[in-house]
Design a protein around this motif. Structure first.
Motif, mmCIF file in Angstrom:
data_model
loop_
_atom_site.group_PDB
_atom_site.id
_atom_site.type_symbol
_atom_site.label_atom_id
_atom_site.label_comp_id
_atom_site.label_asym_id
_atom_site.label_seq_id
_atom_site.Cartn_x
_atom_site.Cartn_y
_atom_site.Cartn_z
ATOM 1 N N LEU A 50 0.857 -1.182 0.000
ATOM 2 C CA LEU A 50 0.000 0.000 0.000
ATOM 3 C C LEU A 50 0.891 1.230 0.000
ATOM 4 N N ASP A 51 0.881 1.980 -1.090
ATOM 5 C CA ASP A 51 1.720 3.164 -1.212
ATOM 6 C C ASP A 51 1.128 4.342 -0.443
ATOM 7 N N PRO A 52 1.953 5.333 -0.097
ATOM 8 C CA PRO A 52 1.445 6.497 0.637
ATOM 9 C C PRO A 52 0.316 7.239 -0.083
ATOM 10 N N ASP A 53 0.246 7.118 -1.416
ATOM 11 C CA ASP A 53 -0.824 7.794 -2.152
ATOM 12 C C ASP A 53 -2.119 6.989 -2.184
ATOM 13 N N GLY A 54 -2.122 5.812 -1.524
ATOM 14 C CA GLY A 54 -3.337 5.012 -1.425
ATOM 15 C C GLY A 54 -3.467 3.914 -2.452
ATOM 16 N N THR A 55 -2.560 3.815 -3.410
ATOM 17 C CA THR A 55 -2.653 2.751 -4.416
ATOM 18 C C THR A 55 -2.173 1.424 -3.828
ATOM 19 N N VAL A 56 -2.821 0.350 -4.258
ATOM 20 C CA VAL A 56 -2.530 -0.990 -3.744
ATOM 21 C C VAL A 56 -1.937 -1.831 -4.868
ATOM 22 N N HIS A 57 -0.840 -2.550 -4.547
ATOM 23 C CA HIS A 57 -0.153 -3.383 -5.530
ATOM 24 C C HIS A 57 -0.050 -4.808 -4.988
ATOM 25 N N LEU A 58 -0.386 -5.789 -5.811
ATOM 26 C CA LEU A 58 -0.242 -7.191 -5.451
ATOM 27 C C LEU A 58 1.211 -7.613 -5.634
ATOM 28 N N LEU A 59 1.812 -8.183 -4.598
ATOM 29 C CA LEU A 59 3.205 -8.625 -4.662
ATOM 30 C C LEU A 59 3.324 -10.126 -4.881
ATOM 31 N N ASP A 60 2.399 -10.903 -4.298
ATOM 32 C CA ASP A 60 2.456 -12.362 -4.455
ATOM 33 C C ASP A 60 1.058 -12.918 -4.227
ATOM 34 N N ASP A 61 0.613 -13.768 -5.132
ATOM 35 C CA ASP A 61 -0.684 -14.425 -4.973
ATOM 36 C C ASP A 61 -0.534 -15.935 -4.891
ATOM 37 N N GLY A 62 0.691 -16.412 -4.607
ATOM 38 C CA GLY A 62 0.953 -17.840 -4.648
ATOM 39 C C GLY A 62 1.019 -18.549 -3.314
ATOM 40 N N LEU A 63 0.901 -17.819 -2.208
ATOM 41 C CA LEU A 63 0.942 -18.465 -0.894
ATOM 42 C C LEU A 63 -0.464 -18.892 -0.487
ATOM 43 N N THR A 64 -0.572 -20.060 0.119
ATOM 44 C CA THR A 64 -1.889 -20.563 0.505
ATOM 45 C C THR A 64 -2.470 -19.794 1.683
ATOM 46 N N PHE A 65 -1.634 -19.506 2.701
ATOM 47 C CA PHE A 65 -2.103 -18.779 3.877
ATOM 48 C C PHE A 65 -1.046 -17.766 4.328
ATOM 49 N N PRO A 66 -0.842 -16.686 3.553
ATOM 50 C CA PRO A 66 0.121 -15.676 3.986
ATOM 51 C C PRO A 66 -0.333 -15.057 5.305
ATOM 52 N N ASN A 67 0.600 -14.872 6.224
ATOM 53 C CA ASN A 67 0.186 -14.497 7.576
ATOM 54 C C ASN A 67 1.052 -13.361 8.129
ATOM 55 N N GLY A 68 2.081 -13.700 8.931
ATOM 56 C CA GLY A 68 2.930 -12.667 9.506
ATOM 57 C C GLY A 68 3.794 -11.992 8.456
ATOM 58 N N ILE A 69 4.216 -10.741 8.757
ATOM 59 C CA ILE A 69 5.005 -9.982 7.787
ATOM 60 C C ILE A 69 5.958 -9.066 8.529
ATOM 61 N N ALA A 70 7.177 -8.901 7.992
ATOM 62 C CA ALA A 70 8.191 -8.078 8.649
ATOM 63 C C ALA A 70 9.210 -7.615 7.614
ATOM 64 N N LEU A 71 9.977 -6.584 7.963
ATOM 65 C CA LEU A 71 11.029 -6.044 7.107
ATOM 66 C C LEU A 71 12.394 -6.237 7.755
ATOM 67 N N SER A 72 13.408 -6.443 6.931
ATOM 68 C CA SER A 72 14.790 -6.490 7.410
ATOM 69 C C SER A 72 15.218 -5.097 7.851
ATOM 70 N N PRO A 73 16.307 -4.990 8.628
ATOM 71 C CA PRO A 73 16.754 -3.668 9.099
ATOM 72 C C PRO A 73 17.013 -2.665 7.984
#
Length: 349
Positions: free
Chosen positions: A205-228
Motif C-alpha cells: 500500500l503506497d502512501p498515495d493510497g494505491t494498492v499493488h499485489l506482490l504475491d498471490d501464490g501463498l496458501t495462507f500468507p500471515n505474519g510480515i516483517a522487514l529487514s533492518p
C-alpha cells in the motif's frame, strides 16, 4: 566495629539475629513459564540461558497483534494487542495492568454470518503516534488514532474486489505499508461465498493510497516483517502442509525483485509443537524472531535455526517493547514476555 561489639552494649537475641539476616530479593511479580531450547550455541548470545519467560495476563480466546506504543521515551509506554475472536483490543502496561482499549476492535455493524472472526488482528505503530491496523473483521487496512480511538480506512479493495481479511502489516520508513490477506476472518475460509478474490495475497500500500499485489501464490500468507535495511520482506505461510517463511528482495519502490524460501518448519510440525508460522519481529542485527511450531523460533539472518522460546502453547505473534530488549508474545489465551540481548527494531519508523 559493629555496634553490638561496643563495650557494655547488650542487644536482644532477636535483634542480633535480624542484623545477621541476608536480604532476599522480592518475589517475582509474574509467574515463570516455558523454557528455552538451543539448536545452536550462539542462541544464548541472543537470549540468555537464565532469561525468564513471564506470564503477564490471561483469559483471552486468541491473543494477537502486539504493538509497543512509546510514551514519551523508549523506556516507557504500553502494549496494545488484539483478541481477534472476541473483537477487542487491549492495553497493558507495568503501571496500569490490563484494560479494554477498544470494543469492538474490528467489525462493528449488524450481525454478519459470513464472518469467522470479527475482530482486528495485526497492529503496527507509526512515528506520529497512530497505529496501523489490519482489520480482519471489517476486511480492510486502517489507521487508528489512540487518542480519539477513531479508525480511518486506508485500503478496502483490490481491483474493485473486497479483501479477504487483512491479517498483519508492517510499515517502511517512507510510509509504504506491506500487508497480508489470508481468509482466516471468513467462515469456510477459501470456500466462503463472501470471498471475492480467488487468491490470498501479499500487498503493498503506497502512501498515495494505491494498492499493488506482490504475491498471490501463498496458501495462507500471515505474519510480515522487514529487514533492518528495508530491502527484504519476510512473509510467513501458516499452512501445516507448507509451513515456511518467504524472503522477498525489494527495490526502492517496494516492488518484488525475487522471492525465495527463507526457512522451513516442516520437520517441527506436530502435536507436541503447537503453532504454525505466524507473526514476526526483527532485531537490529537482522535476527528474526518468528512464531512457529513450538513457540518463537530465533533465526539467523541467513535463515539458520538458532533456538526457540517456548511458552508451553502456540504463540501467534511477538513484538519488541520497553527499551527494545523485551520480547512481548501473544500466546494463545495469555500474553508473555522475555528479556533478550538483541535490540528490537519495531519501534515507530
Amino acid at each position: 566495629m559493629r555496634p553490638f561489639f561496643k563495650p557494655r552494649l547488650i542487644l536482644p537475641l532477636t535483634a542480633l539475629l535480624a542484623s545477621c539476616t541476608v536480604p532476599t530479593d522480592p518475589a517475582p511479580a509474574y509467574s515463570s513459564i516455558g523454557r528455552l531450547t538451543a539448536f545452536d550455541p550462539s542462541f544464548h548470545d541472543i537470549v540468555a540461558p537464565d532469561a525468564r519467560i513471564e506470564r503477564l495476563a490471561e483469559g483471552f480466546t486468541w491473543a494477537e497483534g502486539p504493538a509497543w506504543i512509546p510514551d514519551g521515551d523508549r523506556d516507557s509506554g504500553y502494549l496494545l494487542f488484539t483478541d481477534v475472536p472476541e473483537n477487542k483490543l487491549y492495553r497493558w502496561s507495568e503501571a496500569d495492568g490490563l484494560s479494554v482499549f477498544l470494543d469492538p476492535s474490528g467489525y462493528g455493524g449488524p450481525p454478519d454470518d459470513t464472518l469467522r472472526e470479527a475482530g482486528a488482528n495485526g497492529l503496527h505503530p507509526e512515528p506520529a503516534g497512530t497505529v496501523l491496523l489490519a482489520d480482519s473483521g471489517s476486511r480492510l487496512v486502517a489507521r487508528l488514532d489512540p487518542a480519539t480511538k477513531q479508525k480511518t480506512p486506508l485500503a478496502t479493495h483490490f481491483e474493485d474486489k473486497r479483501f479477504n481479511s487483512p491479517n498483519d502489516l508492517v510499515r517502511r520508513s517512507d510510509g509504504t505499508v506491506f500487508f497480508t490477506d489470508p481468509p482466516y476472518g471468513l467462515k469456510d475460509l477459501d470456500d466462503s461465498p463472501a470471498k471475492e478474490l480467488d487468491f490470498n495475497g501479499v500487498y503493498r500500500l503506497d502512501p498515495d493510497g494505491t494498492v499493488h499485489l506482490l504475491d498471490d501464490g501463498l496458501t495462507f500468507p500471515n505474519g510480515i516483517a522487514l529487514s533492518p535495511d528495508e530491502r527484504t520482506l519476510y512473509v510467513s505461510n501458516s499452512d501445516p502442509d507448507r509451513p515456511l517463511w518467504m524472503a522477498y528482495t525489494l527495490d526502492a519502490e517496494g516492488t518484488v525483485q525475487d522471492g525465495r524460501v527463507f526457512a522451513d518448519a516442516s520437520d517441527l510440525v506436530g502435536d507436541d509443537s503447537p503453532g504454525l508460522p505466524d507473526g514476526m519481529a526483527v532485531a537490529a542485527d537482522g535476527t528474526l524472531f518468528a512464531t512457529g511450531p513450538g513457540g518463537v523460533l530465533v533465526l539467523a539472518p541467513d535463515g539458520r535455526r538458532l533456538g526457540r522460546i517456548e511458552t508451553g502453547t502456540a504463540v501467534a505473534n511477538c513484538a519488541f517493547g520497553d527499551d527494545g530488549r523485551t520480547l512481548y508474545m501473544t500466546s494463545n489465551d495469555f500474553i508473555a514476555r522475555v528479556r533478550v540481548q538483541a535490540g528490537g527494531l519495531n519501534f515507530p519508523r
